[in-house]
Design an enzyme around this catalytic site. Structure first.
Site, PDB file in Angstrom:
ATOM      1  N   ARG A 193      91.914  27.922   5.197  1.00 22.37           N
ATOM      2  CA  ARG A 193      90.513  28.355   5.298  1.00 22.37           C
ATOM      3  C   ARG A 193      89.568  27.285   5.836  1.00 22.37           C
ATOM      4  O   ARG A 193      88.366  27.328   5.592  1.00 22.37           O
ATOM      5  CB  ARG A 193      90.024  28.879   3.937  1.00 22.37           C
ATOM      6  CG  ARG A 193      90.784  30.115   3.458  1.00 22.37           C
ATOM      7  CD  ARG A 193      90.128  30.747   2.237  1.00 22.37           C
ATOM      8  NE  ARG A 193      90.807  31.974   1.889  1.00 22.37           N
ATOM      9  CZ  ARG A 193      91.815  32.052   1.015  1.00 22.37           C
ATOM     10  NH1 ARG A 193      92.255  30.950   0.431  1.00 22.37           N
ATOM     11  NH2 ARG A 193      92.369  33.212   0.760  1.00 22.37           N
ATOM     12  N   LYS A 209      83.163  27.138  20.026  1.00 24.50           N
ATOM     13  CA  LYS A 209      83.875  28.377  20.320  1.00 24.50           C
ATOM     14  C   LYS A 209      85.372  28.100  20.327  1.00 24.50           C
ATOM     15  O   LYS A 209      85.844  27.219  21.052  1.00 24.50           O
ATOM     16  CB  LYS A 209      83.455  28.951  21.670  1.00 24.50           C
ATOM     17  CG  LYS A 209      82.148  29.718  21.656  1.00 24.50           C
ATOM     18  CD  LYS A 209      81.957  30.415  22.998  1.00 24.50           C
ATOM     19  CE  LYS A 209      80.705  31.277  23.006  1.00 24.50           C
ATOM     20  NZ  LYS A 209      80.540  31.969  24.307  1.00 24.50           N
ATOM     21  N   GLU A 234      81.644  25.221  36.388  1.00 28.76           N
ATOM     22  CA  GLU A 234      80.858  25.328  35.154  1.00 28.76           C
ATOM     23  C   GLU A 234      79.635  24.418  35.209  1.00 28.76           C
ATOM     24  O   GLU A 234      78.595  24.719  34.622  1.00 28.76           O
ATOM     25  CB  GLU A 234      81.715  24.976  33.942  1.00 28.76           C
ATOM     26  CG  GLU A 234      82.741  26.032  33.552  1.00 28.76           C
ATOM     27  CD  GLU A 234      82.136  27.204  32.780  1.00 28.76           C
ATOM     28  OE1 GLU A 234      80.902  27.230  32.578  1.00 28.76           O
ATOM     29  OE2 GLU A 234      82.904  28.094  32.387  1.00 28.76           O
ATOM     30  N   LYS A 257      74.263  21.943  27.319  1.00 23.65           N
ATOM     31  CA  LYS A 257      75.022  22.781  26.390  1.00 23.65           C
ATOM     32  C   LYS A 257      74.552  22.557  24.954  1.00 23.65           C
ATOM     33  O   LYS A 257      74.360  23.514  24.186  1.00 23.65           O
ATOM     34  CB  LYS A 257      76.514  22.450  26.516  1.00 23.65           C
ATOM     35  CG  LYS A 257      77.451  23.260  25.597  1.00 23.65           C
ATOM     36  CD  LYS A 257      77.617  24.676  26.061  1.00 23.65           C
ATOM     37  CE  LYS A 257      78.621  25.465  25.221  1.00 23.65           C
ATOM     38  NZ  LYS A 257      80.019  25.208  25.574  1.00 23.65           N
ATOM     39  N   GLU A 278      75.682  32.591  19.370  1.00 25.78           N
ATOM     40  CA  GLU A 278      75.480  33.468  20.515  1.00 25.78           C
ATOM     41  C   GLU A 278      74.798  34.781  20.150  1.00 25.78           C
ATOM     42  O   GLU A 278      75.225  35.861  20.570  1.00 25.78           O
ATOM     43  CB  GLU A 278      76.823  33.718  21.219  1.00 25.78           C
ATOM     44  CG  GLU A 278      76.669  34.082  22.687  1.00 25.78           C
ATOM     45  CD  GLU A 278      77.980  34.031  23.448  1.00 25.78           C
ATOM     46  OE1 GLU A 278      78.546  35.100  23.704  1.00 25.78           O
ATOM     47  OE2 GLU A 278      78.423  32.912  23.775  1.00 25.78           O
ATOM     48  N   ARG A 322      72.223  31.666  23.783  1.00 30.42           N
ATOM     49  CA  ARG A 322      73.498  31.034  24.135  1.00 30.42           C
ATOM     50  C   ARG A 322      74.305  31.894  25.096  1.00 30.42           C
ATOM     51  O   ARG A 322      75.120  31.368  25.867  1.00 30.42           O
ATOM     52  CB  ARG A 322      74.313  30.720  22.881  1.00 30.42           C
ATOM     53  CG  ARG A 322      75.624  30.003  23.193  1.00 30.42           C
ATOM     54  CD  ARG A 322      76.340  29.464  21.982  1.00 30.42           C
ATOM     55  NE  ARG A 322      77.593  28.835  22.377  1.00 30.42           N
ATOM     56  CZ  ARG A 322      78.407  28.168  21.549  1.00 30.42           C
ATOM     57  NH1 ARG A 322      78.085  28.037  20.280  1.00 30.42           N
ATOM     58  NH2 ARG A 322      79.517  27.631  21.999  1.00 30.42           N
ATOM     59  N   ASN A 378      77.025  32.109  29.750  1.00 29.61           N
ATOM     60  CA  ASN A 378      78.133  32.901  30.279  1.00 29.61           C
ATOM     61  C   ASN A 378      77.824  33.520  31.641  1.00 29.61           C
ATOM     62  O   ASN A 378      78.417  34.542  32.010  1.00 29.61           O
ATOM     63  CB  ASN A 378      78.508  34.007  29.286  1.00 29.61           C
ATOM     64  CG  ASN A 378      79.127  33.457  28.015  1.00 29.61           C
ATOM     65  OD1 ASN A 378      80.069  32.676  28.060  1.00 29.61           O
ATOM     66  ND2 ASN A 378      78.579  33.843  26.875  1.00 29.61           N
ATOM     67  N   HIS A 388      80.607  35.007  33.769  1.00 29.74           N
ATOM     68  CA  HIS A 388      81.829  35.090  32.976  1.00 29.74           C
ATOM     69  C   HIS A 388      82.323  36.520  32.782  1.00 29.74           C
ATOM     70  O   HIS A 388      83.527  36.733  32.627  1.00 29.74           O
ATOM     71  CB  HIS A 388      81.616  34.419  31.611  1.00 29.74           C
ATOM     72  CG  HIS A 388      81.636  32.918  31.674  1.00 29.74           C
ATOM     73  ND1 HIS A 388      80.811  32.211  32.520  1.00 29.74           N
ATOM     74  CD2 HIS A 388      82.384  31.995  31.002  1.00 29.74           C
ATOM     75  CE1 HIS A 388      81.047  30.904  32.355  1.00 29.74           C
ATOM     76  NE2 HIS A 388      81.991  30.768  31.455  1.00 29.74           N
ATOM     77  N   HIS A 436      85.956  36.813  33.649  1.00 32.58           N
ATOM     78  CA  HIS A 436      86.979  37.174  32.669  1.00 32.58           C
ATOM     79  C   HIS A 436      87.761  38.401  33.125  1.00 32.58           C
ATOM     80  O   HIS A 436      88.968  38.518  32.864  1.00 32.58           O
ATOM     81  CB  HIS A 436      86.336  37.436  31.310  1.00 32.58           C
ATOM     82  CG  HIS A 436      85.905  36.196  30.613  1.00 32.58           C
ATOM     83  ND1 HIS A 436      85.146  36.222  29.453  1.00 32.58           N
ATOM     84  CD2 HIS A 436      86.105  34.884  30.880  1.00 32.58           C
ATOM     85  CE1 HIS A 436      84.913  34.979  29.053  1.00 32.58           C
ATOM     86  NE2 HIS A 436      85.491  34.155  29.909  1.00 32.58           N
ATOM     87  N   HIS A 452      90.243  29.132  34.893  1.00 36.83           N
ATOM     88  CA  HIS A 452      89.007  29.736  34.391  1.00 36.83           C
ATOM     89  C   HIS A 452      87.830  29.445  35.321  1.00 36.83           C
ATOM     90  O   HIS A 452      87.050  30.342  35.665  1.00 36.83           O
ATOM     91  CB  HIS A 452      88.720  29.205  32.990  1.00 36.83           C
ATOM     92  CG  HIS A 452      87.419  29.674  32.415  1.00 36.83           C
ATOM     93  ND1 HIS A 452      87.143  30.995  32.149  1.00 36.83           N
ATOM     94  CD2 HIS A 452      86.296  28.977  32.063  1.00 36.83           C
ATOM     95  CE1 HIS A 452      85.928  31.116  31.650  1.00 36.83           C
ATOM     96  NE2 HIS A 452      85.387  29.902  31.593  1.00 36.83           N
TER      97      HIS A 452
END
Length: 442
Positions: free
Chosen positions: A199, A221, A263, A305, A315, A319, A323, A326, A330, A343
């Site tokens: 955990r 992330k 990026e 960032k 997000e 935030r 993206n 993206h 993606h 990527h």
């Protein structure tokens, strides 16, 4: 020098029921604030076009809300340190050359007496011994290692299980620290493993690619891919520190290097027009991997960032603007098969499609689109959609994007002058279709 930290990035009220510009933290940031140049204490300051080096001071250094300090890089000390301000979970990003060769910078962020280094088959022969030696000096930390296969196609639960298997086999407890040594895939997987093991255990990022240095290692992330979508299984889980040793870029293949620059271009498009201009002026230095240019690029990207993450860690709004491109990107990565494109390569094309769609809707000047395509081409990033992508593939995969809400697709689009963007579902669906049709080849 003054600038608005928000740079016009807004979240439409009809998407969230709140305009992020009304948030108290954003109210503070939206006022013009002084941006003093940060001093550089090394004997010879970098002289970069657009940087304005004068008497040992290099602009346009931010003077950001995120703490950023610059010191001499001798003796494996950081050339720059950026803070991600998250209250009692704040952490530093160390940037410099040779940081893995010695010193206690890494060790001081390991609170217990055990560590598990997670890396891959490509990075392990290059830097694993160095990291293990760094952690082991003094003899008070037991170091375990797990080496995963390299590549986006291995970013799945089956491979991730090897990390947990190793932790259990070596009886690592809740006081242990997982150390990610590698690019974005290793960082994402190690972070998710740390978030889930017993955990939650401690976690450190040591990124070794431009992509992971300027983006994925910062902000917490973590996760793995699902056959139906990229990064669909994961968690927000912050590291104790990010240690960026730019020496590791010396072994990075050109394709990986320029993929990461895509990026970096993103930050200029969505919130930092001065940085975009600086990149246009310093293409040759970046492509030659000049140390001063590389360190400055990483630092400025990390500050951008960190500013956004401090405002919106999970997000919920602003935030999401990180993206840009993206959703299209993606879809490309998933559609042609994980690992076929890097990527950053997919994001490069995705940003061009997002900029094209913004121009088609009349939201921005076509010259911004032209500058975007031109800069990405100079960085040798792809600018055309893979031949196997179709309109149907795009539409199917974009429909399950993580930014969709209540069945409604939301996109990050450019609006207004360079450095301004919106995160919204309020766009003309026909224009989206026309944009995709303009890029697909079948």
């Amino acid at each position: 020098h003054t600038r608005r930290t928000t740079h016009g990035c807004a979240v439409f009220a009809d998407d969230f029921g709140v305009d992020c510009r009304a948030h108290p933290a954003m109210q503070t940031l939206i006022r013009p604030c002084a941006r003093p140049a940060l001093g550089l204490t090394s004997a010879s300051s970098p002289k970069l076009r657009g940087c304005g080096t004068v008497a040992g001071k290099c602009g346009p250094r931010f003077g950001s809300r995120m703490a950023s300090s610059r010191v001499c890089a001798a003796n494996a000390s950081p050339a720059a340190t950026v803070e991600v301000a998250l209250g009692d979970r704040s952490y530093p990003i160390y940037i410099g050359h040779g940081l893995l060769r010695g010193g206690d910078l890494l060790r001081k962020h390991v609170p217990g007496n055990t560590a598990l280094v997670v890396t891959n088959t490509t990075v392990a022969p290059l830097y694993l011994d160095r990291v293990v030696a760094n952690l082991s000096q003094g003899g008070d930390i037991r170091v375990e290692v797990v080496v995963l296969p390299d590549g986006e196609e291995h970013k799945n639960m089956e491979v991730l299980m090897k990390v947990w298997d190793k932790a259990l086999e070596t009886r690592l407890d809740r006081g242990t620290t997982f150390v990610a040594l590698g690019g974005g895939v290793i960082g994402d997987m190690t972070g998710f493993a740390a978030a889930s093991y017993q955990r939650g255990v401690n976690f450190i990022q040591i990124p070794t690619t431009v992509m992971s240095m300027v983006d994925s290692s910062v902000g917490g992330k973590t996760g793995v891919n699902h056959p139906s979508g990229k990064n669909m299984i994961g968690a927000f889980y912050q590291p104790r520190c990010v240690l960026i040793d730019t020496e590791t870029l010396g072994t990075l293949p050109d394709r990986e290097y320029v993929s990461g620059l895509a990026e970096v271009v993103k930050y200029g498009l969505i919130r930092d027009p001065a940085f975009f201009q600086w990149m246009e002026d310093n293409v040759d230095e970046l492509m030659a991997r000049e140390e001063s240019a590389v360190v400055y690029t990483i630092e400025r990207s990390c500050i951008n960032k960190a500013e956004v993450v401090a405002l919106d860690e999970k997000e919920g709004g602003v935030r999401a603007t990180l993206n840009l491109g993206h959703t299209f990107g993606h879809a490309i990565e998933t559609g042609i098969g994980y690992g076929e494109w890097l990527h950053g390569e997919a994001v490069s094309v995705g940003m061009i499609m997002a900029a094209d769609m913004s121009e088609r809707m009349g939201w921005m000047d076509k010259r911004i689109l032209a500058r975007t395509v031109d800069l990405l081409k100079k960085f040798n990033c792809p600018t055309e959609v893979p031949a196997e992508m179709t309109l149907e593939t795009f539409e199917t995969l974009m429909a399950v994007d993580k930014k969709a809400a209540n069945g409604k697709l939301r996109l990050i689009l450019l609006k207004g002058e360079l450095g301004n963007c919106v995160f919204t579902g309020d766009f003309d669906k026909q224009v989206l279709k026309e944009t995709i049709q303009a890029y697909v080849k079948k």
